[in-house]
Design a protein around this motif. Structure first.
Motif, mmCIF file in Angstrom:
data_model
loop_
_atom_site.group_PDB
_atom_site.id
_atom_site.type_symbol
_atom_site.label_atom_id
_atom_site.label_comp_id
_atom_site.label_asym_id
_atom_site.label_seq_id
_atom_site.Cartn_x
_atom_site.Cartn_y
_atom_site.Cartn_z
ATOM 1 N N ALA A 68 8.771 7.393 -28.625
ATOM 2 C CA ALA A 68 7.871 6.679 -29.668
ATOM 3 C C ALA A 68 6.454 7.182 -29.486
ATOM 4 C CB ALA A 68 8.072 5.387 -29.392
ATOM 5 N N SER A 69 6.073 7.323 -28.189
ATOM 6 C CA SER A 69 4.699 7.797 -27.882
ATOM 7 C C SER A 69 4.380 9.169 -28.334
ATOM 8 C CB SER A 69 4.349 7.461 -26.424
ATOM 9 O OG SER A 69 4.540 6.089 -25.950
ATOM 10 N N TRP A 70 5.478 9.965 -28.210
ATOM 11 C CA TRP A 70 5.226 11.428 -28.415
ATOM 12 C C TRP A 70 5.087 11.636 -29.920
ATOM 13 C CZ3 TRP A 70 9.865 15.299 -28.731
ATOM 14 C CH2 TRP A 70 9.558 16.514 -29.003
ATOM 15 N N PHE A 71 5.816 10.776 -30.558
ATOM 16 C CA PHE A 71 5.767 10.915 -32.143
ATOM 17 C C PHE A 71 4.441 10.037 -32.634
ATOM 18 C CE2 PHE A 71 10.023 12.370 -32.302
ATOM 19 C CZ PHE A 71 10.203 13.001 -33.676
ATOM 20 N N ALA A 72 4.027 9.260 -31.889
ATOM 21 C CA ALA A 72 2.641 8.488 -32.658
ATOM 22 C C ALA A 72 1.550 9.813 -32.492
ATOM 23 C CB ALA A 72 2.079 7.382 -31.561
ATOM 24 N N GLY A 73 1.704 10.462 -31.486
ATOM 25 C CA GLY A 73 0.792 11.621 -31.608
ATOM 26 C C GLY A 73 0.958 12.922 -32.598
ATOM 27 N N LEU A 74 2.448 13.045 -32.671
ATOM 28 C CA LEU A 74 2.752 14.088 -33.752
ATOM 29 C C LEU A 74 2.298 13.622 -35.169
ATOM 30 C CD1 LEU A 74 5.990 15.200 -32.542
ATOM 31 C CD2 LEU A 74 3.829 16.513 -32.511
ATOM 32 N N ARG A 112 -3.188 17.350 -25.860
ATOM 33 C CA ARG A 112 -3.116 17.356 -24.418
ATOM 34 C C ARG A 112 -1.917 16.045 -24.099
ATOM 35 N NH1 ARG A 112 -8.265 17.378 -21.437
ATOM 36 N NH2 ARG A 112 -8.229 15.174 -21.980
ATOM 37 N N PHE A 113 -2.512 14.853 -24.615
ATOM 38 C CA PHE A 113 -1.824 13.714 -24.339
ATOM 39 C C PHE A 113 -0.396 13.819 -24.798
ATOM 40 C CE2 PHE A 113 -1.164 8.919 -24.869
ATOM 41 C CZ PHE A 113 -0.832 8.643 -23.527
ATOM 42 N N THR A 114 -0.249 14.338 -26.027
ATOM 43 C CA THR A 114 1.009 14.202 -26.736
ATOM 44 C C THR A 114 1.885 15.250 -26.110
ATOM 45 O OG1 THR A 114 -0.031 13.730 -28.811
ATOM 46 C CG2 THR A 114 2.101 14.818 -28.918
ATOM 47 N N THR A 115 1.254 16.550 -25.611
ATOM 48 C CA THR A 115 2.401 17.330 -24.816
ATOM 49 C C THR A 115 2.518 16.485 -23.430
ATOM 50 O OG1 THR A 115 1.061 19.103 -25.702
ATOM 51 C CG2 THR A 115 2.226 19.572 -23.475
ATOM 52 N N LEU A 116 1.746 15.714 -22.757
ATOM 53 C CA LEU A 116 2.284 15.096 -21.673
ATOM 54 C C LEU A 116 3.249 14.030 -21.711
ATOM 55 C CD1 LEU A 116 -1.364 14.656 -19.729
ATOM 56 C CD2 LEU A 116 0.518 16.102 -19.245
ATOM 57 N N LEU A 117 3.287 13.735 -23.127
ATOM 58 C CA LEU A 117 4.303 12.487 -23.115
ATOM 59 C C LEU A 117 5.738 13.428 -23.813
ATOM 60 C CD1 LEU A 117 2.311 10.110 -25.403
ATOM 61 C CD2 LEU A 117 3.237 9.555 -23.346
ATOM 62 N N ALA A 118 5.532 14.479 -24.275
ATOM 63 C CA ALA A 118 6.886 15.187 -24.696
ATOM 64 C C ALA A 118 7.719 15.835 -23.476
ATOM 65 C CB ALA A 118 6.439 16.516 -25.625
ATOM 66 N N VAL A 119 6.812 16.095 -22.415
ATOM 67 C CA VAL A 119 7.566 16.409 -21.456
ATOM 68 C C VAL A 119 8.683 15.324 -20.794
ATOM 69 C CG1 VAL A 119 7.358 17.136 -18.808
ATOM 70 C CG2 VAL A 119 5.920 18.126 -20.631
ATOM 71 N N PRO A 120 8.157 14.149 -20.368
ATOM 72 C CA PRO A 120 9.110 13.261 -19.836
ATOM 73 C C PRO A 120 10.257 12.992 -20.841
ATOM 74 C CG PRO A 120 7.252 12.345 -20.027
ATOM 75 C CD PRO A 120 6.987 13.713 -20.203
ATOM 76 N N ALA A 121 9.684 12.807 -22.117
ATOM 77 C CA ALA A 121 10.574 12.438 -23.276
ATOM 78 C C ALA A 121 11.895 13.423 -23.402
ATOM 79 C CB ALA A 121 9.944 12.356 -24.755
ATOM 80 N N VAL A 172 -0.885 25.778 -32.191
ATOM 81 C CA VAL A 172 -1.420 26.881 -32.850
ATOM 82 C C VAL A 172 -2.495 26.486 -33.968
ATOM 83 C CG1 VAL A 172 -0.761 29.092 -34.330
ATOM 84 C CG2 VAL A 172 0.443 28.095 -32.265
ATOM 85 N N MET A 173 -2.349 25.564 -34.870
ATOM 86 C CA MET A 173 -3.325 25.139 -35.827
ATOM 87 C C MET A 173 -4.530 24.746 -35.016
ATOM 88 S SD MET A 173 -0.948 23.338 -38.583
ATOM 89 C CE MET A 173 0.691 24.197 -39.016
ATOM 90 N N LEU A 174 -4.422 23.871 -34.253
ATOM 91 C CA LEU A 174 -5.593 23.451 -33.384
ATOM 92 C C LEU A 174 -6.470 24.416 -32.757
ATOM 93 C CD1 LEU A 174 -7.321 21.260 -32.308
ATOM 94 C CD2 LEU A 174 -5.835 20.982 -30.325
ATOM 95 N N ARG A 175 -5.724 25.286 -32.175
ATOM 96 C CA ARG A 175 -6.346 26.716 -31.791
ATOM 97 C C ARG A 175 -7.188 27.525 -32.779
ATOM 98 N NH1 ARG A 175 -2.188 26.419 -28.403
ATOM 99 N NH2 ARG A 175 -0.804 28.140 -29.323
ATOM 100 N N ARG A 176 -6.590 27.441 -33.907
ATOM 101 C CA ARG A 176 -7.152 28.187 -35.156
ATOM 102 C C ARG A 176 -8.270 27.347 -35.738
ATOM 103 N NH1 ARG A 176 -1.760 29.905 -38.257
ATOM 104 N NH2 ARG A 176 -1.410 31.745 -36.897
ATOM 105 N N PHE A 177 -8.266 26.104 -35.679
ATOM 106 C CA PHE A 177 -9.561 25.025 -36.141
ATOM 107 C C PHE A 177 -10.466 25.475 -35.043
ATOM 108 C CE2 PHE A 177 -6.677 22.459 -38.746
ATOM 109 C CZ PHE A 177 -7.537 22.261 -39.899
ATOM 110 N N GLN A 178 -10.137 25.451 -33.670
ATOM 111 C CA GLN A 178 -11.205 25.847 -32.667
ATOM 112 C C GLN A 178 -11.929 27.042 -32.860
ATOM 113 O OE1 GLN A 178 -8.639 24.951 -29.503
ATOM 114 N NE2 GLN A 178 -9.463 22.879 -29.191
#
Length: 142
Positions: free
Chosen positions: A13-19, A52-61, A102-108
Motif C-alpha cells: 500500500a505504501s509503495w503504491f502511494a508513491g507510484l 528514493r522512498f518508494t524504492t525503499l518501500l518496494a524492497v520489503p514489499a 528513467v523519467m525522473l532522470r530525464r527531467f533532471q
C-alpha cells in the motif's frame, strides 16, 4: 504467516502511494514554464525524495511477497494459475517503477519530451495494475 501477510500489505500500500503520486509530480513538472527555475527545482527535489522512498518501500514489499510465495507455498500447486497472472502483473509494476526512475532522470537532465497530458494517462497505469492484482488475489479466478 499472518504477520508476514500484514506487513506485505502495508508495504504494498505504501509503495503504491508513491507510484500514484510520483507521476502526478511529473504532470506538474511537464507544465512548469522554462523561466520558473525555482518551481522546477522544488518539484525535482520532491520527485527525487519520493522515488528514493518508494524504492525503499518496494524492497520489503517484494521480499515479503517472495517469502509468502516460496516460504509458505502460497499459490504453488495445481489450481493456482491466479498466482502466475499476479506475478506477471507484479513484473509489470516493477517495470513501471523502473520507468518512473528513467523519467525522473530525464527531467533532471532537462530532456523531457512528453507533455502533461501523456503523464496524466501514465499516472493511471498503477491504478489499473493494482485493481487487477487485488481481483486476482481475492477472487482467484483460475
Amino acid at each position: 504467516m499472518l504477520w508476514v501477510k500484514s506487513f506485505h500489505i502495508v508495504f504494498i500500500a505504501s509503495w503504491f502511494a508513491g507510484l500514484f503520486y510520483l507521476p502526478r509530480i511529473f504532470v506538474n513538472l511537464a507544465m512548469v514554464p522554462p523561466e520558473s527555475v525555482a518551481e522546477r527545482e522544488r518539484l525535482l527535489l520532491m520527485a527525487h525524495k519520493l522515488m528514493r522512498f518508494t524504492t525503499l518501500l518496494a524492497v520489503p514489499a517484494v521480499a515479503l511477497g517472495l517469502w509468502l510465495w516460496l516460504g509458505y507455498g502460497i499459490g504453488l500447486g495445481a489450481g493456482n494459475g491466479w498466482m502466475h497472472a499476479k506475478l506477471f502483473v507484479v513484473a509489470l509494476i516493477l517495470g513501471y517503477h523502473h520507468a518512473c526512475g528513467v523519467m525522473l532522470r530525464r527531467f533532471q537532465q532537462g530532456i523531457n519530451r512528453r507533455g502533461h497530458v501523456w503523464y496524466r494517462w501514465f499516472n493511471e497505469a498503477p491504478v489499473i495494475m493494482l485493481v487487477v492484482v487485488v481481483l486476482l488475489v481475492v477472487i482467484k479466478p483460475f
